[in-house]
Design a protein around this motif. Structure first.
Motif, PDB file in Angstrom:
ATOM      1  N   ARG A 184     -19.496 -34.409  24.101  1.00  0.00           N
ATOM      2  CA  ARG A 184     -18.111 -34.196  24.797  1.00  0.00           C
ATOM      3  C   ARG A 184     -16.706 -34.364  24.139  1.00  0.00           C
ATOM      4  NH1 ARG A 184     -18.602 -41.512  23.342  1.00  0.00           N
ATOM      5  NH2 ARG A 184     -19.111 -41.122  21.599  1.00  0.00           N
ATOM      6  N   PRO A 185     -15.606 -34.696  24.403  1.00  0.00           N
ATOM      7  CA  PRO A 185     -14.357 -34.368  24.104  1.00  0.00           C
ATOM      8  C   PRO A 185     -14.256 -35.726  23.014  1.00  0.00           C
ATOM      9  CG  PRO A 185     -14.044 -33.987  26.359  1.00  0.00           C
ATOM     10  CD  PRO A 185     -15.164 -34.701  26.157  1.00  0.00           C
ATOM     11  N   GLY A 186     -13.895 -35.197  21.036  1.00  0.00           N
ATOM     12  CA  GLY A 186     -13.640 -36.159  20.592  1.00  0.00           C
ATOM     13  C   GLY A 186     -15.174 -35.811  19.597  1.00  0.00           C
ATOM     14  N   VAL A 191     -15.775 -29.538  27.432  1.00  0.00           N
ATOM     15  CA  VAL A 191     -17.091 -28.619  27.464  1.00  0.00           C
ATOM     16  C   VAL A 191     -17.679 -28.746  28.996  1.00  0.00           C
ATOM     17  CG1 VAL A 191     -19.207 -29.888  27.475  1.00  0.00           C
ATOM     18  CG2 VAL A 191     -18.528 -30.312  25.524  1.00  0.00           C
ATOM     19  N   PHE A 206     -10.675 -36.815  17.547  1.00  0.00           N
ATOM     20  CA  PHE A 206      -9.677 -36.305  17.418  1.00  0.00           C
ATOM     21  C   PHE A 206      -8.651 -36.645  16.323  1.00  0.00           C
ATOM     22  CE2 PHE A 206      -9.772 -37.100  21.884  1.00  0.00           C
ATOM     23  CZ  PHE A 206     -10.700 -35.620  22.317  1.00  0.00           C
ATOM     24  N   THR A 231     -16.963 -35.150  34.424  1.00  0.00           N
ATOM     25  CA  THR A 231     -16.564 -34.736  32.472  1.00  0.00           C
ATOM     26  C   THR A 231     -17.702 -35.988  31.808  1.00  0.00           C
ATOM     27  OG1 THR A 231     -14.301 -33.635  33.123  1.00  0.00           O
ATOM     28  CG2 THR A 231     -14.510 -34.605  30.907  1.00  0.00           C
ATOM     29  N   PRO A 232     -17.593 -36.405  30.379  1.00  0.00           N
ATOM     30  CA  PRO A 232     -18.308 -36.891  29.892  1.00  0.00           C
ATOM     31  C   PRO A 232     -16.495 -37.738  29.565  1.00  0.00           C
ATOM     32  CG  PRO A 232     -18.109 -35.379  28.234  1.00  0.00           C
ATOM     33  CD  PRO A 232     -18.114 -34.659  29.944  1.00  0.00           C
ATOM     34  N   GLU A 233     -16.355 -38.708  28.880  1.00  0.00           N
ATOM     35  CA  GLU A 233     -15.741 -39.426  28.430  1.00  0.00           C
ATOM     36  C   GLU A 233     -15.466 -39.684  27.041  1.00  0.00           C
ATOM     37  OE1 GLU A 233     -13.858 -43.193  29.133  1.00  0.00           O
ATOM     38  OE2 GLU A 233     -14.095 -41.491  30.863  1.00  0.00           O
ATOM     39  N   PRO A 234     -14.111 -39.748  26.808  1.00  0.00           N
ATOM     40  CA  PRO A 234     -13.580 -38.672  25.468  1.00  0.00           C
ATOM     41  C   PRO A 234     -14.486 -40.248  24.265  1.00  0.00           C
ATOM     42  CG  PRO A 234     -12.057 -39.673  26.621  1.00  0.00           C
ATOM     43  CD  PRO A 234     -13.249 -39.821  27.409  1.00  0.00           C
ATOM     44  N   THR A 252     -10.592 -33.024  36.745  1.00  0.00           N
ATOM     45  CA  THR A 252     -10.661 -32.485  35.551  1.00  0.00           C
ATOM     46  C   THR A 252      -9.685 -31.923  35.555  1.00  0.00           C
ATOM     47  OG1 THR A 252     -12.062 -34.124  34.185  1.00  0.00           O
ATOM     48  CG2 THR A 252     -11.185 -31.791  33.184  1.00  0.00           C
TER      49      THR A 252
END
Lengths: 160, 160
Positions: free
Chosen positions: A57-59, A83, A99, B2-5, A2
């Motif tokens: 986590r993203p989103g 994160v 998002f 990285t976690p999944e979004p 990433t």
């Protein structure tokens, strides 16, 4: 791999609380990211945080409910953006879970945690869209509010 | 790691263009992420994309300038939210570079690219804050516009 995120801190638009605290980084991270812990320090007394959801986590969803001594209630749902465990948390209310735009935006915030010889360098930033939003946040008591919350976090961690 | 979004597609709020195309995933990705290529297909003719900046990392700038045949100009700057090379790109205009809120938000978009036996499954989604924003985007010609742009992308990739 990433890629590293891109940040811009603009003193004309943004606010920062920067302080070294004598508690270890991994406990600061736990206090921020475990809802049961966050609820104990997040809101300066006599306000209280009465609910928290954090999908790290993203989103992911980041919801907090803050209640005041006279029945005031602030129920806010935002979105996790980035994160790095024990290191960095970025979130905003411009987006909601998944998002999705919320249609209103007060800020994006980053919490950066760096190990030091005797504890943690804690850097909390609030990014705003224009100088007026920054000034409004300043007038709402950003330094005092976020500083008092950090005092509460440190006291909680020391009692753990 | 990285976690999944976390994504949520809500048919009441969101739009989707889903089509299999007979070009390989890595070229679809290049056409989306290399500004010199993106400018050649992004905007249905007779409009043209006359500038593009894309910093392909979370918080990175995503700017496009589209110009119409009668001097119309649409200069839009958004923010990259999530990147999996050759697989997934997520961005929004609710935030600008460095995750700074823009104060206005039309959508968040995801471009998902999946290999198939003979090419690529292309899924482009636009997420909106409410049904009115979705309907507005539909009335602006989402399906035709994004579909024609995809035709242009495929033609470009086949000529590469």
């Amino acid at each position: 791999m990433t890629p590293e995120p891109h940040f811009v801190f603009d003193p004309a638009l943004d606010l920062e609380l920067r302080r070294e605290v004598d508690v270890p980084p991994h406990l600061v991270w736990r206090a921020w990211t475990e809802p049961a812990l966050l609820m104990k320090w997040f809101t300066p007394a006599p306000w209280r945080t009465t609910a928290c959801e954090l999908d790290l986590r993203p989103g992911g969803r980041f919801r907090t409910v803050m209640e005041g001594p006279n029945g005031e209630k602030n129920d806010s749902t935002g979105c996790v953006l980035y994160v790095i465990p024990n290191r960095l948390l970025v979130f905003t209310d411009a987006l909601g879970p998944g998002f999705r735009p919320t249609g209103s935006a007060f800020m994006a915030a980053s919490i950066e945690i760096t190990p030091t010889a005797s504890g943690t360098l804690y850097v909390a930033r609030a990014l705003h869209k224009d100088p007026e939003a920054k000034e409004q946040h300043e007038a709402m008591g950003f330094q005092t509010g976020w500083g008092t919350a950090l005092d509460q976090l440190v006291a909680l961690v020391k009692a753990m």
